[in-house]
Write an enzyme that holds these catalytic residues in place. Sequence first.
Site, PDB file in Angstrom:
ATOM      1  CG  HIS A 251       0.020  -0.087   2.515  1.00 56.86           C
ATOM      2  ND1 HIS A 251       0.187  -0.569   2.948  1.00 56.86           N
ATOM      3  CD2 HIS A 251      -0.219   1.585   3.252  1.00 56.86           C
ATOM      4  CE1 HIS A 251       1.027   0.113   4.419  1.00 56.86           C
ATOM      5  NE2 HIS A 251       0.279   1.396   4.223  1.00 56.86           N
TER       6      HIS A 251
HETATM    7  C1  UD1 Z   1      -2.796   5.525   5.795  1.00 57.29           C
HETATM    8  C2  UD1 Z   1      -1.396   5.705   6.672  1.00 57.29           C
HETATM    9  C3  UD1 Z   1      -0.551   4.477   6.784  1.00 57.29           C
HETATM   10  C4  UD1 Z   1      -1.441   3.384   6.675  1.00 57.29           C
HETATM   11  C5  UD1 Z   1      -2.529   2.750   5.542  1.00 57.29           C
HETATM   12  C6  UD1 Z   1      -3.236   1.255   5.912  1.00 57.29           C
HETATM   13  C7  UD1 Z   1      -0.864   8.190   6.752  1.00 57.29           C
HETATM   14  C8  UD1 Z   1       0.113   8.972   6.394  1.00 57.29           C
HETATM   15  N1  UD1 Z   1      -0.948   7.619   5.598  1.00 57.29           N
HETATM   16  O1  UD1 Z   1      -2.045   5.112   4.584  1.00 57.29           O
HETATM   17  O2  UD1 Z   1       0.586   4.833   7.639  1.00 57.29           O
HETATM   18  O3  UD1 Z   1       0.420   2.014   6.669  1.00 57.29           O
HETATM   19  O4  UD1 Z   1      -3.517   3.960   5.850  1.00 57.29           O
HETATM   20  O5  UD1 Z   1      -4.004   1.598   5.366  1.00 57.29           O
HETATM   21  O6  UD1 Z   1      -2.049   8.518   7.596  1.00 57.29           O
HETATM   22  N2  UD1 Z   1      -9.314   4.444   0.957  1.00 57.29           N
HETATM   23  C9  UD1 Z   1     -10.639   4.096   0.271  1.00 57.29           C
HETATM   24  N3  UD1 Z   1     -11.352   3.753   1.543  1.00 57.29           N
HETATM   25  C10 UD1 Z   1     -10.827   4.125   2.978  1.00 57.29           C
HETATM   26  C11 UD1 Z   1      -9.574   5.423   2.887  1.00 57.29           C
HETATM   27  C12 UD1 Z   1      -8.750   5.005   1.967  1.00 57.29           C
HETATM   28  O7  UD1 Z   1     -10.837   3.791  -0.334  1.00 57.29           O
HETATM   29  O8  UD1 Z   1     -11.544   3.686   4.083  1.00 57.29           O
HETATM   30  C13 UD1 Z   1      -8.576   4.935  -0.001  1.00 57.29           C
HETATM   31  C14 UD1 Z   1      -8.166   7.042  -0.327  1.00 57.29           C
HETATM   32  O9  UD1 Z   1      -9.573   7.429  -0.708  1.00 57.29           O
HETATM   33  C15 UD1 Z   1      -7.423   6.961  -1.091  1.00 57.29           C
HETATM   34  C16 UD1 Z   1      -6.341   5.090  -0.686  1.00 57.29           C
HETATM   35  O10 UD1 Z   1      -7.475   5.330  -0.573  1.00 57.29           O
HETATM   36  O11 UD1 Z   1      -7.017   6.864  -2.720  1.00 57.29           O
HETATM   37  C17 UD1 Z   1      -4.939   6.007   0.361  1.00 57.29           C
HETATM   38  O12 UD1 Z   1      -5.803   5.685   1.758  1.00 57.29           O
HETATM   39  P1  UD1 Z   1      -5.173   6.720   2.815  1.00 57.29           P
HETATM   40  O13 UD1 Z   1      -5.853   6.966   3.623  1.00 57.29           O
HETATM   41  O14 UD1 Z   1      -4.525   8.346   2.479  1.00 57.29           O
HETATM   42  O15 UD1 Z   1      -3.668   6.510   2.847  1.00 57.29           O
HETATM   43  P2  UD1 Z   1      -3.180   5.412   3.028  1.00 57.29           P
HETATM   44  O16 UD1 Z   1      -2.566   4.882   2.016  1.00 57.29           O
HETATM   45  O17 UD1 Z   1      -4.327   4.070   3.540  1.00 57.29           O
END
Ligand code: UD1
Length: 412
Positions: A251
């Site tokens: 991820h």
């Molecule tokens: C976040 C954390 C990371 C952790 C990871 C576990 C930070 C800086 N990063 O990264 O440390 O290891 O979570 O998963 O806080 N999305 C969905 N559904 C959700 C949540 C997110 O579809 O419920 C999508 C978002 O729209 C985005 C992507 O997933 O496009 C990334 O989500 P984001 O919360 O920005 O960061 P992670 O990469 O999940």
Amino acid sequence: MKIISVVGARPNFMKIAPFIKAINDYNQAFFPPNGGIEGGVQHLLVHTGQHYDIRMSQAFFEDLGIPEPDINLEVGSGTHAEQVGRTMIEFEKVLQQEKPDWVVVVGDVNATLACSVTAKKELVKVCHIEAGLRSGDMAMPEEINRLVTDRLADLLLIPDRISGDNLRKEGVLEEKIGFVGNIMIDTLEANRERAAALEILDIINSNIIQHSTFLIPDSHLTPLPPDPLIPLSLRRGGQGERSGYAVITLHRPSNVDREDVLVPLFRFLADEVASTMPLFWPVHPRAQKMMKQFGIWDEAMDNPNLVMLHPIGYLEMLRLNMEARILLTDSGGLQEECTVLGTPCLTMRWNTERPVTLREHGGASVLVGNNVERIKKEFLDTLKMPRNPVRPELWDGKTAERCLEKVLSFKF
Ligand code: UD1
């Protein structure tokens, strides 16, 4: 005493569950309802809402028995500045209304940073559980979150001695540091038996991402369809009926956001790992989005031995980890779980903030970065390794009690 604890994203949930249980146990033991003694710890759980999908959030609350959050800030997705900014604006209102004595933050996600900064500006004490981890990699958003949180926190609770050394080098006063062990392992130990009771084929069947070319039964109670979809070595015996699969999770932006990194990694996984044994891939939303963008998603879905799964629950992941022959990951938490379970692990990063999980420190994992040649060599070597569970100091399932005790006895 009034404590607000904060969660925001998936890796926070397994860290806060034992802390909430420790508070409940403490209140029950010393301030039983109708026991005639006033007091105890008043606790509020705040979810920033960074992770909001059922599979990324609510499923973990249910699996781990975490109470519904008292307050959800509903910040959702966005850039880092948007997530942190929205969290601060909303959390400030909560602090002004609730006036807690402590804010307890865990891990290194955006919620950890945003709520620590906001609390300190409101003159509320901050306790950081999982303090002192350092990768030294300032390109990692989590490293920035750790540095800022630890600079501000009043009480820094560390999972291992190396983390204490990191903090001392940064000039943190000894009185602020508490060696408590790894709170994730409390959750692992509390759920080992429940996870062990799950059927691996049920987990696969109920989480598989359906593809139009495959006919997958709707109900997880129905057996999987015959070849080629069934992971063969799950049935073959050989090294034990269920010893023949690999698991991958990816991820981190450094692995999934660049085409020149993700596509070669995918080629290796599809052509060389999945051809050796079934490869289960619970795919993070960010990774799925990028695979579609780089044009490799359909091929992943068409490969019968590469089994694409939705993000799976805590117990399900623990179960897969317990019997995986090898785990490939860029997750810090999984590195730690592999160490305790003994699963040979390839950490697909160039550095780690969790050195105790590495083989040179007695752990189960080796850093392989994202260079395919290096990963290939380590993959073949690692396949020959037996499971080797180890338990770093104080990773004993009792960390949460020590965390609460440190908060309650804080006198700095
Ligand atoms: C976040 C954390 C990371 C952790 C990871 C576990 C930070 C800086 N990063 O990264 O440390 O290891 O979570 O998963 O806080 N999305 C969905 N559904 C959700 C949540 C997110 O579809 O419920 C999508 C978002 O729209 C985005 C992507 O997933 O496009 C990334 O989500 P984001 O919360 O920005 O960061 P992670 O990469 O999940």
